[in-house]
Design a protein around this motif. Structure first.
Motif, PDB file in Angstrom:
ATOM      1  N   ASN A 235       0.807  -1.227   0.000  1.00 52.39           N
ATOM      2  CA  ASN A 235       0.000   0.000   0.000  1.00 52.39           C
ATOM      3  C   ASN A 235       0.839   1.274   0.000  1.00 52.39           C
ATOM      4  OD1 ASN A 235       1.039   0.012   2.590  1.00 52.39           O
ATOM      5  ND2 ASN A 235      -0.917   0.415   3.608  1.00 52.39           N
ATOM      6  N   GLY A 236       2.122   1.138  -0.313  1.00 49.07           N
ATOM      7  CA  GLY A 236       3.013   2.295  -0.305  1.00 49.07           C
ATOM      8  C   GLY A 236       3.820   2.415   0.964  1.00 49.07           C
ATOM      9  N   GLU A 237       3.396   1.707   2.007  1.00 53.86           N
ATOM     10  CA  GLU A 237       4.088   1.754   3.290  1.00 53.86           C
ATOM     11  C   GLU A 237       4.476   0.373   3.803  1.00 53.86           C
ATOM     12  OE1 GLU A 237       5.243   4.134   5.270  1.00 53.86           O
ATOM     13  OE2 GLU A 237       4.742   5.664   3.789  1.00 53.86           O
ATOM     14  N   SER A 238       3.585  -0.594   3.651  1.00 57.20           N
ATOM     15  CA  SER A 238       3.840  -1.915   4.223  1.00 57.20           C
ATOM     16  C   SER A 238       3.276  -3.015   3.335  1.00 57.20           C
ATOM     17  CB  SER A 238       3.215  -2.019   5.625  1.00 57.20           C
ATOM     18  OG  SER A 238       1.804  -1.879   5.547  1.00 57.20           O
ATOM     19  N   LEU A 239       3.810  -4.221   3.526  1.00 55.67           N
ATOM     20  CA  LEU A 239       3.276  -5.385   2.837  1.00 55.67           C
ATOM     21  C   LEU A 239       2.011  -5.844   3.541  1.00 55.67           C
ATOM     22  CD1 LEU A 239       6.431  -7.597   2.122  1.00 55.67           C
ATOM     23  CD2 LEU A 239       5.187  -6.136   0.517  1.00 55.67           C
ATOM     24  N   LYS A 240       1.044  -6.277   2.755  1.00 55.84           N
ATOM     25  CA  LYS A 240      -0.203  -6.778   3.316  1.00 55.84           C
ATOM     26  C   LYS A 240      -0.512  -8.138   2.709  1.00 55.84           C
ATOM     27  CE  LYS A 240      -2.250  -2.246   4.303  1.00 55.84           C
ATOM     28  NZ  LYS A 240      -2.603  -2.426   5.710  1.00 55.84           N
ATOM     29  N   VAL A 241      -1.223  -8.947   3.475  1.00 57.98           N
ATOM     30  CA  VAL A 241      -1.634 -10.263   3.006  1.00 57.98           C
ATOM     31  C   VAL A 241      -3.149 -10.354   3.103  1.00 57.98           C
ATOM     32  CG1 VAL A 241      -1.330 -11.327   5.289  1.00 57.98           C
ATOM     33  CG2 VAL A 241      -1.292 -12.758   3.231  1.00 57.98           C
ATOM     34  N   LEU A 242      -3.759 -10.996   2.126  1.00 58.89           N
ATOM     35  CA  LEU A 242      -5.216 -11.110   2.099  1.00 58.89           C
ATOM     36  C   LEU A 242      -5.658 -12.300   2.952  1.00 58.89           C
ATOM     37  CD1 LEU A 242      -7.546  -9.577   0.645  1.00 58.89           C
ATOM     38  CD2 LEU A 242      -7.640 -11.525  -0.923  1.00 58.89           C
ATOM     39  N   LEU A 243      -6.520 -12.018   3.922  1.00 60.99           N
ATOM     40  CA  LEU A 243      -7.023 -13.053   4.824  1.00 60.99           C
ATOM     41  C   LEU A 243      -8.541 -13.126   4.743  1.00 60.99           C
ATOM     42  CD1 LEU A 243      -4.886 -12.294   8.029  1.00 60.99           C
ATOM     43  CD2 LEU A 243      -4.420 -13.995   6.252  1.00 60.99           C
ATOM     44  N   THR A 244      -9.071 -14.269   5.124  1.00 65.26           N
ATOM     45  CA  THR A 244     -10.515 -14.462   5.159  1.00 65.26           C
ATOM     46  C   THR A 244     -10.913 -15.044   6.507  1.00 65.26           C
ATOM     47  OG1 THR A 244     -12.398 -15.516   4.046  1.00 65.26           O
ATOM     48  CG2 THR A 244     -10.366 -16.785   4.163  1.00 65.26           C
ATOM     49  N   GLU A 245     -12.166 -14.854   6.876  1.00 65.34           N
ATOM     50  CA  GLU A 245     -12.656 -15.390   8.146  1.00 65.34           C
ATOM     51  C   GLU A 245     -12.881 -16.895   8.036  1.00 65.34           C
ATOM     52  OE1 GLU A 245     -16.216 -13.463   9.351  1.00 65.34           O
ATOM     53  OE2 GLU A 245     -15.380 -11.444   9.212  1.00 65.34           O
ATOM     54  N   GLN A 246     -12.737 -17.579   9.173  1.00 67.59           N
ATOM     55  CA  GLN A 246     -13.192 -18.964   9.237  1.00 67.59           C
ATOM     56  C   GLN A 246     -14.716 -18.904   9.329  1.00 67.59           C
ATOM     57  OE1 GLN A 246     -10.401 -20.183  12.554  1.00 67.59           O
ATOM     58  NE2 GLN A 246     -10.349 -22.063  11.352  1.00 67.59           N
ATOM     59  N   SER A 247     -15.367 -19.259   8.240  1.00 65.58           N
ATOM     60  CA  SER A 247     -16.814 -19.085   8.142  1.00 65.58           C
ATOM     61  C   SER A 247     -17.569 -19.990   9.111  1.00 65.58           C
ATOM     62  CB  SER A 247     -17.271 -19.380   6.714  1.00 65.58           C
ATOM     63  OG  SER A 247     -16.899 -20.695   6.350  1.00 65.58           O
ATOM     64  N   GLU A 248     -18.824 -19.647   9.321  1.00 64.77           N
ATOM     65  CA  GLU A 248     -19.674 -20.434  10.211  1.00 64.77           C
ATOM     66  C   GLU A 248     -19.987 -21.778   9.566  1.00 64.77           C
ATOM     67  OE1 GLU A 248     -24.037 -19.523  11.558  1.00 64.77           O
ATOM     68  OE2 GLU A 248     -22.668 -18.262  12.720  1.00 64.77           O
TER      69      GLU A 248
END
Length: 240
Positions: free
Chosen positions: A20-33
């Protein structure tokens, strides 16, 4: 005839890394119901056990489409994770078995990774899915061994970028500043870069083109924009 039965021993997990111009990010998802109203205790990487009649690459792309709505990112298979204790957490295992309605055995997961440019359009699309960008340095509690998978993906990006630096420009906007490029190098290699020396480094990159355009509407001195010239890179170093 396709049965679509889950394989109790093989899964795929996808690591999408953004910047994002400042830091690395990783895409996460919720453990669904689960069907029995059991909700997982944390976040996880996009992934699932494969179906018995499903190819690995096919499964990875389906996962991204189902969980994120993305159907076009390049995915690289980068490592297999098969530690005997990777599913030893009883809460994670219970959640997985209730979600799939399958009794799981020892599970080996195939790690896929992609570096992608974070855009406003992408984030708007994600609003319809239970996914979020999380700073790599501020990971929450993750299911299974997903923290280890993310760390290994970062190491893979670091190794790959030393041989094929073009991969880093997949994380930047089409026009970027020297500061953005320097910051990206710093977070990838986990060390500070001297400003003056880094400008010399940019000058020595024939595939980084200085533009006759500068930032606008900024409080500080407007910085010059640069762009990555893929044709020049491929001509000099071959396609990556």
């Amino acid at each position: 005839m396709k049965t679509h039965a889950y394989n109790p021993h093989v899964s795929v997990d996808c690591v999408l890394i953004g910047f994002n111009g400042e830091s690395l990010k990783v895409l996460l998802t919720e453990q669904s119901e689960t069907p029995n109203n059991k909700k997982g205790s944390g976040m996880k990487l996009p992934g699932r056990p494969i179906f018995d009649d499903e190819d690995l690459d096919e499964a990875a792309h389906k996962v991204l489409l189902e969980i994120t709505g993305m159907n076009d990112p390049y995915l690289k298979q980068f490592k297999t994770f098969g530690a005997p204790d990777r599913t030893s957490n009883p809460d994670d295992l219970s959640w997985l078995e209730e979600t799939t309605q399958v009794k799981m055995g020892r599970i080996v997961t195939i790690g896929y990774m992609s570096v992608i440019r974070i855009t406003n359009k992408m984030n708007m699309n994600f609003q319809n899915h239970k996914v979020t960008w999380c700073p790599v340095q501020e990971l929450p509690r993750l299911a299974f061994d997903h923290k280890n998978i993310i760390e290994e993906a970062i190491r893979e990006i670091r190794r790959t970028s030393k041989l094929y630096p073009a991969i880093l420009f997949e994380l930047l906007p089409a026009k970027f500043t020297a500061l953005e490029l320097r910051r990206l190098y710093e977070v990838i290699y986990d060390k500070e870069m001297d400003v003056r020396n880094f400008h010399k480094k940019i000058t020595a990159m024939p595939y980084v083109i200085a533009l006759e355009e500068k930032q606008t509407n900024v409080a500080h001195r407007a910085a010059r924009y640069y762009r990555f010239d893929k044709k020049t890179y491929n001509k000099l170093y071959g396609q990556y």
